[in-house]
Design an enzyme around this catalytic site. Sequence first.
Site, PDB file in Angstrom:
ATOM      1  N   GLY A 363     -19.550  49.469  33.993  1.00 18.38           N
ATOM      2  CA  GLY A 363     -19.164  49.948  32.674  1.00 18.38           C
ATOM      3  C   GLY A 363     -18.053  49.107  32.084  1.00 18.38           C
ATOM      4  O   GLY A 363     -17.466  48.253  32.760  1.00 18.38           O
ATOM      5  N   PRO A 365     -14.327  48.103  30.485  1.00 19.35           N
ATOM      6  CA  PRO A 365     -12.979  48.403  30.983  1.00 19.35           C
ATOM      7  C   PRO A 365     -12.450  49.701  30.392  1.00 19.35           C
ATOM      8  O   PRO A 365     -12.643  49.984  29.213  1.00 19.35           O
ATOM      9  CB  PRO A 365     -12.138  47.204  30.491  1.00 19.35           C
ATOM     10  N   GLY A 366     -11.785  50.505  31.236  1.00 15.31           N
ATOM     11  CA  GLY A 366     -11.125  51.718  30.754  1.00 15.31           C
ATOM     12  C   GLY A 366     -12.014  52.940  30.649  1.00 15.31           C
ATOM     13  O   GLY A 366     -11.593  53.955  30.110  1.00 15.31           O
ATOM     14  N   VAL A 367     -13.270  52.892  31.190  1.00 18.87           N
ATOM     15  CA  VAL A 367     -14.150  54.070  31.085  1.00 18.87           C
ATOM     16  C   VAL A 367     -14.015  54.995  32.293  1.00 18.87           C
ATOM     17  O   VAL A 367     -14.619  56.065  32.319  1.00 18.87           O
ATOM     18  CB  VAL A 367     -15.638  53.660  30.889  1.00 18.87           C
ATOM     19  N   GLY A 368     -13.226  54.578  33.312  1.00 17.41           N
ATOM     20  CA  GLY A 368     -12.947  55.489  34.430  1.00 17.41           C
ATOM     21  C   GLY A 368     -13.680  55.181  35.718  1.00 17.41           C
ATOM     22  O   GLY A 368     -13.900  56.081  36.529  1.00 17.41           O
ATOM     23  N   LYS A 369     -14.036  53.919  35.954  1.00 18.91           N
ATOM     24  CA  LYS A 369     -14.774  53.572  37.178  1.00 18.91           C
ATOM     25  C   LYS A 369     -13.921  53.821  38.432  1.00 18.91           C
ATOM     26  O   LYS A 369     -14.383  54.427  39.397  1.00 18.91           O
ATOM     27  CB  LYS A 369     -15.211  52.096  37.124  1.00 18.91           C
ATOM     28  N   THR A 370     -12.687  53.337  38.398  1.00 18.27           N
ATOM     29  CA  THR A 370     -11.820  53.479  39.581  1.00 18.27           C
ATOM     30  C   THR A 370     -11.498  54.941  39.842  1.00 18.27           C
ATOM     31  O   THR A 370     -11.516  55.395  40.994  1.00 18.27           O
ATOM     32  CB  THR A 370     -10.514  52.673  39.373  1.00 18.27           C
ATOM     33  N   SER A 687     -31.819  40.738  22.043  1.00 18.76           N
ATOM     34  CA  SER A 687     -31.972  42.021  21.342  1.00 18.76           C
ATOM     35  C   SER A 687     -31.660  41.932  19.848  1.00 18.76           C
ATOM     36  O   SER A 687     -31.846  42.909  19.121  1.00 18.76           O
ATOM     37  CB  SER A 687     -31.090  43.097  21.992  1.00 18.76           C
ATOM     38  N   LYS A 730     -25.127  51.007  23.026  1.00 13.54           N
ATOM     39  CA  LYS A 730     -25.347  50.557  21.641  1.00 13.54           C
ATOM     40  C   LYS A 730     -25.294  51.735  20.673  1.00 13.54           C
ATOM     41  O   LYS A 730     -24.768  51.622  19.557  1.00 13.54           O
ATOM     42  CB  LYS A 730     -26.697  49.839  21.529  1.00 13.54           C
TER      43      LYS A 730
END
Length: 779
Positions: A363, A365-370, A687, A730
């Site tokens: 995802g 950066p900053g979406v909460g993966k860690t 696309s 998107k």
Amino acid sequence: MPDKQIIPVDQILPIKLFIIPISGNPIFPGIFTPMMIQSRNDIKVIDEAMSSDSMIGLVLLANEETDSPRGEDLYKVGTVAKIVKRINLPDGGINIFISTIKRFRIKKILTSEPFISAAVEYLDDQNDDTLEVKALTRSLLSEMKQLSENNPLFSEEMRLNMVNIDHPGKIADFTSSILNIDRKEQQKILETLDVQKRMEHVLVFIKKEQELLKIQKKIQKQINEKIEKSQREYFLKEELKAIKQELGMPVDSKSSEYMRFQEAVEKLKLKGEVKEQVEQELEKFSLMDPNSSEFVVTRNYLDTIVSLPWNDPDPESFELEKAKEILDADHYGLEDVKDRILEYLAVRKLKKDSKGSIICLVGAPGVGKTSVGHSIASALNKKFFRFSVGGMRDEAEIKGHRRTYVGAMPGKIMQGLKIVKTKDPVFMIDEIDKMGASFQGDPSSALLEVLDPEQNVAFRDHYLDIPFDISNILFIATANTLDSIPRALLDRMEVIRLSGYIDQEKIAIATKYLIPKSLNRAGLKRKNVTFTRSALQAIADRYAREAGMRNFEKALDRINRKIARKIVLNEAADQIKIDDQNLEEYLGQPFFREESIKKASLPGTALGLAWTNFGGDTLLVEAVSNPGKEGIKLTGQMGKVMQESADIAYTWIRHIAGKYGIETSFFESNHIHIHIPEGATPKDGPSAGITMATALYSLAKGKTIKKNLAMTGELSLVGKVLPIGGLKEKTIAAKRNRVKTIIIPSQNLRDLDEIPEKVKQGITFHPVETMEEVIEKAF
């Protein structure tokens, strides 16, 4: 027999003297001392002197490093001496015994070659019979007695000589000659004719010598105490060693280490090759000299072995309901991600087998993966260890260094197991898409063994060089994009995508998680600051439009820091309300304004949707025509695939021009330029194919597309619309850009089910199969 007349000695001393330059310290009158003569010129002087009256003058050189001294190189005051005895030495030199008599001053240098001779006048002591001199004499003798008692360098003969000297001036001279005084200072004393001043000068040096002696004694005492202490410790240690030997206990640090390792290895219940290897290392360790370099290497190796969790882990015990509660408490939204994780945990619970567990969270950066990785560890009630492989270029970071190298250590996997001390932790491998490769190896290739359930049951770290089962570890990798991850590595992982957040989700996350954390970091309380919903909406809309929450959190931190400053300086009340009216006071001018929303408002423009490493994004395609040679020009840092899409769009529009009433001459007499703004940002992918074709159609027909409409899809040469990826991201980007209608390929209809209803709300999707349908929906 007539009376003999007594003639004073100063009347028989010669007025002309042969001079011997001396380089050490000056020689004082009233001393009987040997003197070594090596210089040929000085030996000639001695011969000349002995052939006449045996008298020589001893004068100090001003610069003791002078090789061939002349008269001008000498001090003016010296000592006259009588040669009492001469002894020839085997090496050609001579040894003379001299008795020094009196001071003299050089009046004139008579000769400098082949040896120095001078006319002299003799100097008498002055002021030598006063009460002050008598008092100084007593003081000097008393101080010297005290000094000589404490200084072993003063012999008994020196003490007797000092007592037997009857003249104050000679006492001062004798004392000066035996004290450790600088040559220039001694020369000053020699030149001092006033006995009182001479004695005062000497007393100062005696005091300095006494102070030096005190410091010396203090240092000596400290050294003796240390020696006595170390000797005492040595004897006590020897006694302790003997007692330990009697009791069968380890007698030294090496034995203690050996017994510690032996006990630890027995508890580990090792088997097969591992047991054999460790026992060999233990035996080698017991025979090594503690001072050898190999001793430290082997000790560190054994220390690593016994620190690792070799015993099998306890069976997993976790409740799926509690895991859901933890995920819901830690993260807002991300329902599809949570569902995938809970499905995965349910399988683990049913199978009661943790092997083959490798997840890859992808995802922006900053979406909460860690934080999702942390939540999984909490849900499973397991230890968590994170390490980043971003920028890593050495495979030894994963698999360790061989023990032959100085400073060798195990790789990150073994280091992590050593820290968590359990065989089944959760390991997060961050930034797996940003690994490099160099002459030192390829870390991504090293990870193939780590993340392969068939191979990692017997993982061999280069440092340990024995098999270790890491199949119980739950590996969670994180990445921003899958493009740069090697295909073989990607095949070993189950990919879970984390899409970006829409404004409503950002406001909810800020209210529930970010604002309390930000207030705490700024030292503020909840009552100090109130954020209105309109303020949070404005932050999301004007300052933090990216997919993640990092910039939103930075904006909150900035506001809270400024509020903290105002409260400390008493510039504001203890309670401040933040709304969309005063937001610019704290955050400055907005980064994004209403006019920055991308709009296709002119003929030749169309709005497309793209997916990047930072999430979804809107893409404005611009096309203009200029009279000139037919052809097409592309700008805006388009990648190779996107350039091919532009060529296909141009070819297709020319192919169907007649069908839609476009004059063929339009293309033949115009040079067309296609540009995608934000030229500094690289763009690629197929696309945008239908978007570029739409822009060219709009340009050729002079028509503008419908308002708030965007599209995404790959265009084939015959006008088919082919499926694309990243539809969810998107769609989120389109919603942020206030798009109301999206044209998508029909084959992507299945992906709409993965998009949450709140994201799709207010957006109409038009599935299409051909470019003709796109034109119909767009105009």
